[in-house]
Design a protein around this motif. Structure first.
Motif, mmCIF file in Angstrom:
data_model
loop_
_atom_site.group_PDB
_atom_site.id
_atom_site.type_symbol
_atom_site.label_atom_id
_atom_site.label_comp_id
_atom_site.label_asym_id
_atom_site.label_seq_id
_atom_site.Cartn_x
_atom_site.Cartn_y
_atom_site.Cartn_z
ATOM 1 N N ALA A 31 0.830 -1.202 0.000
ATOM 2 C CA ALA A 31 0.000 0.000 0.000
ATOM 3 C C ALA A 31 0.870 1.259 0.000
ATOM 4 N N ALA A 32 1.965 1.236 0.767
ATOM 5 C CA ALA A 32 2.874 2.382 0.809
ATOM 6 C C ALA A 32 3.522 2.607 -0.557
ATOM 7 N N PHE A 33 3.888 1.525 -1.233
ATOM 8 C CA PHE A 33 4.485 1.640 -2.571
ATOM 9 C C PHE A 33 3.505 2.305 -3.534
ATOM 10 N N VAL A 34 2.257 1.837 -3.522
ATOM 11 C CA VAL A 34 1.239 2.417 -4.406
ATOM 12 C C VAL A 34 1.015 3.893 -4.073
ATOM 13 N N ALA A 35 0.977 4.215 -2.774
ATOM 14 C CA ALA A 35 0.763 5.602 -2.361
ATOM 15 C C ALA A 35 1.902 6.502 -2.818
ATOM 16 N N LEU A 36 3.139 6.033 -2.720
ATOM 17 C CA LEU A 36 4.282 6.835 -3.158
ATOM 18 C C LEU A 36 4.246 7.094 -4.650
ATOM 19 N N ILE A 37 3.883 6.082 -5.420
ATOM 20 C CA ILE A 37 3.759 6.278 -6.864
ATOM 21 C C ILE A 37 2.653 7.291 -7.170
ATOM 22 N N ALA A 38 1.527 7.165 -6.451
ATOM 23 C CA ALA A 38 0.416 8.093 -6.670
ATOM 24 C C ALA A 38 0.811 9.527 -6.337
ATOM 25 N N LEU A 39 1.576 9.710 -5.262
ATOM 26 C CA LEU A 39 2.035 11.049 -4.904
ATOM 27 C C LEU A 39 2.961 11.621 -5.966
ATOM 28 N N GLY A 40 3.831 10.784 -6.507
ATOM 29 C CA GLY A 40 4.718 11.248 -7.568
ATOM 30 C C GLY A 40 3.946 11.678 -8.807
ATOM 31 N N VAL A 41 2.950 10.892 -9.195
ATOM 32 C CA VAL A 41 2.121 11.233 -10.358
ATOM 33 C C VAL A 41 1.353 12.526 -10.096
ATOM 34 N N TRP A 42 0.840 12.653 -8.858
ATOM 35 C CA TRP A 42 0.100 13.873 -8.507
ATOM 36 C C TRP A 42 0.983 15.112 -8.621
ATOM 37 N N GLN A 43 2.230 15.019 -8.205
ATOM 38 C CA GLN A 43 3.137 16.154 -8.312
ATOM 39 C C GLN A 43 3.454 16.485 -9.770
ATOM 40 N N ILE A 44 3.529 15.474 -10.615
ATOM 41 C CA ILE A 44 3.716 15.734 -12.047
ATOM 42 C C ILE A 44 2.525 16.503 -12.603
ATOM 43 N N LEU A 225 8.548 19.233 -9.554
ATOM 44 C CA LEU A 225 9.388 18.193 -10.145
ATOM 45 C C LEU A 225 10.295 17.567 -9.079
ATOM 46 N N ILE A 226 10.850 18.392 -8.198
ATOM 47 C CA ILE A 226 11.695 17.871 -7.112
ATOM 48 C C ILE A 226 10.870 16.968 -6.203
ATOM 49 N N TYR A 227 9.649 17.409 -5.877
ATOM 50 C CA TYR A 227 8.789 16.589 -5.028
ATOM 51 C C TYR A 227 8.475 15.256 -5.704
ATOM 52 N N ALA A 228 8.181 15.304 -7.012
ATOM 53 C CA ALA A 228 7.843 14.075 -7.735
ATOM 54 C C ALA A 228 9.019 13.102 -7.733
ATOM 55 N N LEU A 229 10.219 13.612 -7.997
ATOM 56 C CA LEU A 229 11.400 12.744 -7.997
ATOM 57 C C LEU A 229 11.645 12.152 -6.610
#
Length: 282
Positions: A31-44, A225-229
């Motif tokens: 769940a944490a992995f999915v959430a981190l990916i979602a946060l990265g996409v959201w920042q993009i 972009l920094i947040y997404a990375l």
């Protein structure tokens, strides 16, 4: 005839008894992995929105000045559609009702001078005429810079700031102002039919000896972009940890020792605390 294989592992357990993460920890990690990916996409996505906003504001700021919205359209004026529009307005300043709002600018600490502009149709618009240092706070020190006749002001349309300044709220009863709250200033100064926005006057609208105009800062932080990375990097690190936990065993090599069934050596190995026995039919 059966062959007996003795598997020798690290002290404290065998491969077959190796500890595995509990189910809830596994689910939480995924769940944490999915959430981190979602946060990265959201920042993009936020970065794309911010770039579009910056482009839109840049176009507004550098467009030719247009008359401010008509009073009938004032209820529809919004941050998304109107803030930072390059506008013009004409009228006479009501200098006796000016309001000083604390400010820190490239000129140093001081005050914004907000003065009502009386229009011919009876409506009023607050104009941020510009900045004055603390030693020029008193209006008597800058009377020569206060025009009496009709003036035309150009500048940027700004939205009211009703929530006060950073960690400080306006105190109208003591005439202490930290934000440009149009409604509160209008009530304190007895103004009526006031536009729900104010105008930041540009440098071309300032008069000799008056406040310094044209100090509006148009800047939007864009660190998405920094947040997404960062989010993607954390997801990658978590994925690596999950791989080591669940897949690392595929690359570990145990020691297999073939012994004749029933041999004393084999019996000794089978009874060791770090040994297990696998019987393979042939």
């Amino acid at each position: 005839m059966n062959k007996t294989w003795t598997v020798t592992g690290k002290a404290g357990g065998t491969r077959g008894n190796a500890a595995r993460p509990s189910l809830w920890l596994t689910v939480l990690s995924l769940a944490a992995f999915v959430a981190l990916i979602a946060l990265g996409v959201w920042q993009i996505e936020r970065r794309a929105w911010k770039l579009a906003l910056i482009d839109r504001v840049e176009q507004r700021v550098h467009a030719p000045a247009q008359p401010i919205p008509a009073p009938a359209a004032w209820p529809m004026v919004s941050t998304a559609n109107d803030e930072y529009r390059h506008v013009s307005v004409a009228g006479r300043f009501l200098h006796d009702r000016e309001t000083l709002v604390q400010a820190v600018t490239e000129e140093g600490p001081g005050y914004w001078v907000l003065t009502p502009l009386q229009r011919d149709d009876g409506t009023q618009v607050l104009v941020n005429r510009g900045f004055v240092p603390s030693e020029r706070r008193d209006a008597s020190t800058r009377r020569d810079g206060n025009p009496d006749g009709k003036v035309e002001i150009t500048g940027l349309l700004r939205m009211t700031e009703p929530k006060g300044g950073f960690l400080r709220n306006n105190v109208p009863q003591h005439n202490r102002w930290y934000s440009r709250d149009v409604a509160a200033i209008a009530a304190a100064r007895g103004l009526h039919e006031v536009a729900p926005f104010f105008i930041d006057a540009d440098a071309g609208s300032q008069s000799a000896g008056g406040p310094i105009g044209g100090l509006t800062v148009v800047r939007f932080p864009n660190n998405h972009l920094i947040y997404a990375l960062t989010w993607f990097a954390l997801a990658l690190m978590l994925a690596g940890k999950l791989f080591v936990t669940f897949g690392g065993g595929l690359f570990r090599r145990g020691r297999f020792v073939q012994e004749p069934a029933g041999g004393s050596d084999a019996a000794a190995r089978r009874t060791g605390s770090d040994a297990g026995t696998i019987v393979e039919p042939t």
